[in-house]
Motif scaffolding. Structure first.
Motif, PDB file in Angstrom:
ATOM      1  N   ARG A 137      18.294  54.238 -12.521  1.00  0.00           N
ATOM      2  CA  ARG A 137      17.101  53.478 -12.116  1.00  0.00           C
ATOM      3  C   ARG A 137      17.285  51.990 -12.412  1.00  0.00           C
ATOM      4  N   LEU A 138      17.869  51.689 -13.557  1.00  0.00           N
ATOM      5  CA  LEU A 138      18.075  50.281 -13.907  1.00  0.00           C
ATOM      6  C   LEU A 138      19.055  49.614 -12.948  1.00  0.00           C
ATOM      7  N   HIS A 139      20.078  50.337 -12.508  1.00  0.00           N
ATOM      8  CA  HIS A 139      21.038  49.775 -11.569  1.00  0.00           C
ATOM      9  C   HIS A 139      20.384  49.476 -10.216  1.00  0.00           C
ATOM     10  N   GLU A 140      19.328  50.197  -9.890  1.00  0.00           N
ATOM     11  CA  GLU A 140      18.636  49.975  -8.625  1.00  0.00           C
ATOM     12  C   GLU A 140      17.701  48.772  -8.675  1.00  0.00           C
ATOM     13  N   HIS A 141      17.449  48.261  -9.892  1.00  0.00           N
ATOM     14  CA  HIS A 141      16.536  47.131 -10.050  1.00  0.00           C
ATOM     15  C   HIS A 141      17.237  45.824  -9.673  1.00  0.00           C
ATOM     16  N   LYS A 142      16.511  44.902  -9.046  1.00  0.00           N
ATOM     17  CA  LYS A 142      17.068  43.607  -8.681  1.00  0.00           C
ATOM     18  C   LYS A 142      17.249  42.755  -9.935  1.00  0.00           C
ATOM     19  N   SER A 143      18.491  42.329 -10.171  1.00  0.00           N
ATOM     20  CA  SER A 143      18.834  41.680 -11.431  1.00  0.00           C
ATOM     21  C   SER A 143      18.095  40.370 -11.667  1.00  0.00           C
ATOM     22  N   GLN A 144      17.685  39.665 -10.622  1.00  0.00           N
ATOM     23  CA  GLN A 144      17.025  38.378 -10.797  1.00  0.00           C
ATOM     24  C   GLN A 144      15.542  38.524 -11.125  1.00  0.00           C
ATOM     25  N   GLN A 145      15.031  39.736 -11.048  1.00  0.00           N
ATOM     26  CA  GLN A 145      13.624  39.980 -11.329  1.00  0.00           C
ATOM     27  C   GLN A 145      13.448  40.599 -12.714  1.00  0.00           C
ATOM     28  N   PRO A 146      12.457  40.128 -13.495  1.00  0.00           N
ATOM     29  CA  PRO A 146      12.211  40.752 -14.808  1.00  0.00           C
ATOM     30  C   PRO A 146      11.839  42.221 -14.636  1.00  0.00           C
ATOM     31  N   ILE A 147      12.218  43.008 -15.620  1.00  0.00           N
ATOM     32  CA  ILE A 147      11.875  44.426 -15.629  1.00  0.00           C
ATOM     33  C   ILE A 147      11.061  44.712 -16.883  1.00  0.00           C
ATOM     34  N   ASP A 148      10.084  45.573 -16.763  1.00  0.00           N
ATOM     35  CA  ASP A 148       9.288  45.980 -17.931  1.00  0.00           C
ATOM     36  C   ASP A 148      10.035  47.112 -18.630  1.00  0.00           C
ATOM     37  N   ILE A 149      10.811  46.759 -19.640  1.00  0.00           N
ATOM     38  CA  ILE A 149      11.631  47.760 -20.313  1.00  0.00           C
ATOM     39  C   ILE A 149      10.768  48.724 -21.121  1.00  0.00           C
ATOM     40  N   ASP A 150       9.572  48.292 -21.502  1.00  0.00           N
ATOM     41  CA  ASP A 150       8.657  49.182 -22.220  1.00  0.00           C
ATOM     42  C   ASP A 150       8.268  50.362 -21.338  1.00  0.00           C
ATOM     43  N   ALA A 151       7.959  50.085 -20.073  1.00  0.00           N
ATOM     44  CA  ALA A 151       7.610  51.160 -19.136  1.00  0.00           C
ATOM     45  C   ALA A 151       8.803  52.064 -18.877  1.00  0.00           C
ATOM     46  N   GLU A 152       9.996  51.467 -18.768  1.00  0.00           N
ATOM     47  CA  GLU A 152      11.198  52.266 -18.522  1.00  0.00           C
ATOM     48  C   GLU A 152      11.519  53.169 -19.713  1.00  0.00           C
ATOM     49  N   MET A 153      11.328  52.661 -20.922  1.00  0.00           N
ATOM     50  CA  MET A 153      11.579  53.483 -22.106  1.00  0.00           C
ATOM     51  C   MET A 153      10.547  54.596 -22.231  1.00  0.00           C
ATOM     52  N   THR A 154       9.325  54.331 -21.801  1.00  0.00           N
ATOM     53  CA  THR A 154       8.307  55.379 -21.788  1.00  0.00           C
ATOM     54  C   THR A 154       8.725  56.506 -20.856  1.00  0.00           C
ATOM     55  N   LEU A 155       9.280  56.154 -19.712  1.00  0.00           N
ATOM     56  CA  LEU A 155       9.689  57.161 -18.736  1.00  0.00           C
ATOM     57  C   LEU A 155      10.897  57.961 -19.216  1.00  0.00           C
ATOM     58  N   VAL A 156      11.911  57.297 -19.739  1.00  0.00           N
ATOM     59  CA  VAL A 156      13.116  58.032 -20.146  1.00  0.00           C
ATOM     60  C   VAL A 156      12.834  58.936 -21.346  1.00  0.00           C
ATOM     61  N   THR A 157      12.039  58.482 -22.304  1.00  0.00           N
ATOM     62  CA  THR A 157      11.752  59.328 -23.469  1.00  0.00           C
ATOM     63  C   THR A 157      10.853  60.501 -23.093  1.00  0.00           C
ATOM     64  N   ALA A 158       9.924  60.287 -22.154  1.00  0.00           N
ATOM     65  CA  ALA A 158       9.109  61.406 -21.678  1.00  0.00           C
ATOM     66  C   ALA A 158       9.974  62.406 -20.914  1.00  0.00           C
ATOM     67  N   ASP A 159      10.937  61.893 -20.157  1.00  0.00           N
ATOM     68  CA  ASP A 159      11.852  62.764 -19.422  1.00  0.00           C
ATOM     69  C   ASP A 159      12.701  63.587 -20.384  1.00  0.00           C
ATOM     70  N   GLU A 429      18.565  60.417 -29.871  1.00  0.00           N
ATOM     71  CA  GLU A 429      18.097  59.923 -28.575  1.00  0.00           C
ATOM     72  C   GLU A 429      18.204  58.406 -28.499  1.00  0.00           C
ATOM     73  N   ALA A 430      17.776  57.713 -29.554  1.00  0.00           N
ATOM     74  CA  ALA A 430      17.770  56.255 -29.541  1.00  0.00           C
ATOM     75  C   ALA A 430      19.179  55.689 -29.457  1.00  0.00           C
ATOM     76  N   VAL A 431      20.095  56.237 -30.238  1.00  0.00           N
ATOM     77  CA  VAL A 431      21.469  55.732 -30.230  1.00  0.00           C
ATOM     78  C   VAL A 431      22.101  55.940 -28.852  1.00  0.00           C
ATOM     79  N   LEU A 432      21.864  57.091 -28.245  1.00  0.00           N
ATOM     80  CA  LEU A 432      22.403  57.366 -26.914  1.00  0.00           C
ATOM     81  C   LEU A 432      21.861  56.375 -25.892  1.00  0.00           C
ATOM     82  N   VAL A 433      20.557  56.176 -25.866  1.00  0.00           N
ATOM     83  CA  VAL A 433      19.939  55.288 -24.872  1.00  0.00           C
ATOM     84  C   VAL A 433      20.408  53.851 -25.050  1.00  0.00           C
ATOM     85  N   LEU A 434      20.409  53.347 -26.285  1.00  0.00           N
ATOM     86  CA  LEU A 434      20.820  51.965 -26.534  1.00  0.00           C
ATOM     87  C   LEU A 434      22.298  51.755 -26.224  1.00  0.00           C
ATOM     88  N   ALA A 435      23.126  52.733 -26.588  1.00  0.00           N
ATOM     89  CA  ALA A 435      24.562  52.610 -26.336  1.00  0.00           C
ATOM     90  C   ALA A 435      24.855  52.571 -24.842  1.00  0.00           C
TER      91      ALA A 435
END
Length: 472
Positions: A137-159, A429-435
């Motif tokens: 999902r992050l690779h699909e995001h346009k690099s010049q646009q800010p991303i809400d990483i808080d929302a993305e972390m909510t989604l991956v941890t819920a998944d 989980e945290a170490v895997l995601v951050l790495a």
């Protein structure tokens, strides 16, 4: 001191404690939007704080020996305060987090039994699958646009927790509905505590919490009913394919011979789902923000990951054995938990009549029914416990002279018999995601954005955490 100088010293922004006020109503007003507003600047310097809120004696316990006494040595004399159950009951019922005594003991035996079956090595593929989708999902995001990483972390941890509990990924439609309901519940629960301090009736305030809680509970109840039906029809689940829900259904307390009922399963899964993703999402969002602020720390982490992965192509995910070697990554996560603990307050009740507190030879009377607050937010930033307490310094969680405070004044998961049973799960989980994140991207701050960190049931940013991503 200028903000630039603070950044150079690795002092990230944080909601500063407000000046002391003796006006209780003023203090409650400060806590209306965020529980952190209930604190004042002196709380980060004193061993014990005392205040009376409309007839309720309230203590803030910052002294590590007293914290240990309450959470470890005399845990039965200081049970969870009724307010904990009262605030969370519409959402998690009488789940393990908020009950006490024998009710808690038999639930913990069943939970421990389930977690022993669902070990870290068995749930790692679920974590890896959710993390792989997260990176895509992050690779699909346009690099010049800010991303809400808080929302993305909510989604991956819920998944992750969805795959661990129910053996399936979280759909986009489900995530939006559930996250919105829980966000509303968080906001209302924060205000509900203040209203309860003002002695408004429990039943009246809980009505305002039940609508959003029902959305979440009904969603989880449907999945549990389907699984119970399969078990009743004799649909055998092999020991190697059981998920956490299977383990909880099959758990049998050896002492009482009791199992979880259908309603109790809903209570436990509601708690495990929300606690399992919400606290991890909070800490991972902030950890990524800190990596963006401190590029030298981010680069050091990237170098550790590349060294451990030994030239493995970025398309191939890290294995569990590699994750366990990422000591600096673990230190970054722990330092994030120290400065920004997802659960900023624990509350306990004093039920023993002869209890007094002693600090430096002085005695503090602790009346029957007093509310005792133990705040990781305060203790982990307290000037008596840590060198440069506001500084982001992951090295303090490697072998350093501060190891004493790491042991005695670090409690993001609690300590003692009621320590969070999912602590090791969250760390892995945290170490895997951050790495995987730093293997694929360089993260940088979005210009002009500072997260507005708000303390409610958990610590979250009310305006998200906006960052820029650049593929590496």
């Amino acid at each position: 001191m200028t903000e630039v100088t603070k950044q150079q010293r690795n002092e990230p922004p944080w909601p500063k404690p407000l000046p002391y006020t003796a006006n209780i109503l003023h203090r409650l007003a400060r806590g209306w939007k965020t529980w952190l507003g209930l604190l004042n600047e002196w709380d980060f310097r004193i061993p014990i704080g005392e205040i009376n809120i409309l007839g309720l004696p309230v203590f803030l316990i910052n002294d590590p020996p007293l914290v240990r006494r309450i959470l470890v040595d005399e845990v039965e004399n200081f049970p969870k305060h009724p307010y904990t159950l009262w605030i969370l009951e519409p959402l998690i019922g009488r789940a393990i987090f908020s009950v006490n005594g024998e009710e808690w003991q038999w639930q913990r035996r069943l939970i421990d039994q389930a977690f022993q079956v669902a070990k870290l090595n068995r749930v790692f593929p679920s974590m890896a699958g959710a993390t792989e989708d997260f990176i895509k999902r992050l690779h699909e995001h346009k690099s010049q646009q800010p991303i809400d990483i808080d929302a993305e972390m909510t989604l991956v941890t819920a998944d992750v927790i969805m795959r661990t509990i129910l053996s399936r990924p979280l759909s986009e439609g489900e995530s939006k509905k559930i996250f919105l309901a829980f966000s509303r519940y968080q906001r209302k629960a924060g205000r509900a505590l203040v209203l309860r301090f003002l002695n408004l009736p429990k039943s009246l305030i809980q009505i305002n919490l039940k609508n959003d809680a029902k959305i979440i509970r009904d969603w989880i109840h449907i999945a549990i009913k389907e699984r119970l039906k399969k078990h009743a029809e004799g649909d055998e689940t092999s020991s190697t394919s059981m998920d956490l829900l299977d383990c909880l259904i099959m758990a049998n307390d050896p002492e009482t011979k009791r199992k979880f009922s259908e309603k109790q399963l809903v209570d436990q899964i509601c708690f495990l789902f929300l606690a399992g993703h919400e606290t991890s999402a909070s800490s991972l969002g902030v950890a990524t923000w800190l990596l963006a602020l401190y590029q030298d720390i981010q680069q050091k982490l990237r170098e550790e990951v590349l060294l451990v992965s030994a030239g493995k192509p970025v398309q191939e995910q890290l294995e569990q054995v590699e994750i366990r070697k990422l000591n600096y990554c673990s230190a970054i996560f722990n330092e994030t938990l120290r400065l920004y603990p997802p659960v900023s307050f624990f509350i306990r009740e004093r039920i023993k009549t002869d209890t007094n507190f002693f600090v430096s030879g002085e005695k503090s009377k602790c009346p029957l029914g007093a509310l005792l607050t133990l705040s990781p937010w305060v203790i982990q930033r307290h000037e008596n416990h840590w060198e440069d307490p506001q500084v982001f310094k992951p090295e303090r969680f490697l072998k350093t002279k501060e190891s004493r405070w790491v042991k005695e004044a670090f409690l993001p998961f609690g300590i003692g018999p009621r320590k969070c049973p999912g602590a090791a799960f969250a760390q892995q989980e945290a170490v895997l995601v951050l790495a995987e994140l730093v293997r694929n991207f360089k993260v940088s701050p979005a210009k002009g954005h500072i997260p507005n960190l708000t303390g409610r049931l958990t610590l979250r940013s009310s305006n998200g955490i906006k960052l820029l991503l650049q593929k590496v």
